[in-house]
Design an enzyme around this catalytic site. Structure first.
Site, PDB file in Angstrom:
ATOM      1  N   TYR A 155      -5.059 -16.469  -5.615  1.00 38.63           N
ATOM      2  CA  TYR A 155      -4.371 -17.663  -5.082  1.00 38.63           C
ATOM      3  C   TYR A 155      -2.946 -17.754  -5.636  1.00 38.63           C
ATOM      4  O   TYR A 155      -2.047 -18.322  -5.024  1.00 38.63           O
ATOM      5  CB  TYR A 155      -5.182 -18.931  -5.380  1.00 38.63           C
ATOM      6  CG  TYR A 155      -4.867 -20.068  -4.431  1.00 38.63           C
ATOM      7  CD1 TYR A 155      -5.011 -19.916  -3.052  1.00 38.63           C
ATOM      8  CD2 TYR A 155      -4.417 -21.294  -4.905  1.00 38.63           C
ATOM      9  CE1 TYR A 155      -4.714 -20.953  -2.182  1.00 38.63           C
ATOM     10  CE2 TYR A 155      -4.122 -22.336  -4.041  1.00 38.63           C
ATOM     11  CZ  TYR A 155      -4.274 -22.152  -2.685  1.00 38.63           C
ATOM     12  OH  TYR A 155      -3.978 -23.181  -1.814  1.00 38.63           O
ATOM     13  N   LYS A 162       0.669 -25.654  -5.241  1.00 41.60           N
ATOM     14  CA  LYS A 162      -0.257 -26.786  -5.049  1.00 41.60           C
ATOM     15  C   LYS A 162      -0.246 -27.711  -6.274  1.00 41.60           C
ATOM     16  O   LYS A 162      -0.430 -28.918  -6.142  1.00 41.60           O
ATOM     17  CB  LYS A 162      -1.676 -26.283  -4.774  1.00 41.60           C
ATOM     18  CG  LYS A 162      -1.854 -25.608  -3.416  1.00 41.60           C
ATOM     19  CD  LYS A 162      -1.577 -26.532  -2.248  1.00 41.60           C
ATOM     20  CE  LYS A 162      -2.043 -25.954  -0.939  1.00 41.60           C
ATOM     21  NZ  LYS A 162      -1.544 -26.712   0.231  1.00 41.60           N
TER      22      LYS A 162
END
Ligand code: NAP
Length: 255
Positions: A155, A162
């Site tokens: 990720y 995020k």
């Protein structure tokens, strides 16, 4: 359900196709009686989003690439002629595939900045573009993922974007609260969408969740849609600055 969003106008950014989380949210908002306004990033998706918008009964569809100030300004002026806006859904993220593929240590400067700009700063610019038309107060909801809080393999640069997005939720909630605008994020479990396909070995993540999440299954996009309805409706009137997990409970698990 019972027209929880009747009389409310909602702007949804991030519908790319029928698998988009934004599409599931648009369906749920429509079911609850909201008037829908959609956006698309550029010519490439214009026709698709127009077709989906037609099917959803959307009243207006505007072009808005969130990395372009002129398009955000244009969005604000178009929205002004639609009356008060009550709800905004920010379902947008982007990182270069090569920055997701390589070790985080090797993230390029340009790729890091691009992920931050499109996936995090855009929440600030969208809030700035829409708050002036949320004259009766309302709700701004974005979408995030557990990779902001924990290290999730592959990720990488998006996890850092995020994390910044979630911090932006809190700062925006604090500043917009006095105008009765609530700002929250839904942290969705993994769902196979066009963006998710950019993450290496995504199907292994889906498999892992079905084995480990308390509910022993993956997230249904409709569950994200229903939580977004709650946040946009009067039921969510006391909730702001929060990250709400809709992930079959996966986020509570350790070993
Ligand atoms: P998606 O269908 O690919 O949606 C991503 C959207 O972002 C697309 O409509 C894309 O438009 C748009 N976008 C990218 N750059 C943009 C720009 N500069 N201006 C305007 N729009 C832009 O994938 P999704 O999974 O539903 O993603 C929606 C949100 O959910 C993202 O924030 C994602 O990180 C988050 N999320 C996803 C998952 C998951 O597992 N799928 C889990 C948790 C959170 P184009 O197609 O034109 O680029």
């Amino acid at each position: 359900m019972s027209n929880l969003l009747e009389g409310k106008t909602a702007l949804i950014l991030g519908v790319a196709n029928k698998w988009s989380l934004a599409y599931a949210i648009a369906q749920a908002y429509r079911r609850e009686g909201a008037k829908l306004i959609l956006t698309y990033q550029g010519e490439r998706l214009k026709l698709t989003v127009e077709e989906l918008g037609h099917e959803l009964g959307a009243e207006k569809i505007f072009q808005c690439d969130v990395s372009k100030d002129a398009e955000l300004d244009h969005l604000t002026s178009e929205l002004k002629s639609e009356g008060a806006l009550h709800s905004v859904v920010h379902a947008i993220a982007f990182a270069n595939r090569e920055d997701l593929d390589r070790p985080f240590l090797e993230t390029s400067r340009a790729g890091y900045l691009l992920a931050q700009e499109v996936s995090s700063f855009s929440l600030v610019s969208v809030a700035r573009a829409t708050a002036p038309v949320m004259t009766e107060g309302g709700s701004l909801t974005t979408l995030t993922y557990l990779g902001s809080q924990r290290v999730l393999t592959n990720y990488n640069v998006m996890g850092v974007a995020k994390a910044a997005l979630e911090a932006a939720v809190r700062y925006l909630a604090s500043e917009l609260g006095p105008k009765s605008i609530r700002v929250n994020a839904i942290s969705a479990g993994p769902v196979k969408t066009a963006s998710a396909r950019a993450i290496k070995d995504f199907s292994l993540i889906l498999e892992h969740v079905t084995k480990r999440a308390p509910l022993r299954r993956n997230t249904d996009p409709a569950e994200v849609g229903d939580t977004a309805v709650f946040l946009a409706s009067d039921l969510g009137r006391g909730v702001t600055g929060n990250i709400i997990y809709v992930d079959s409970g996966f986020q509570i698990m350790g070993m």
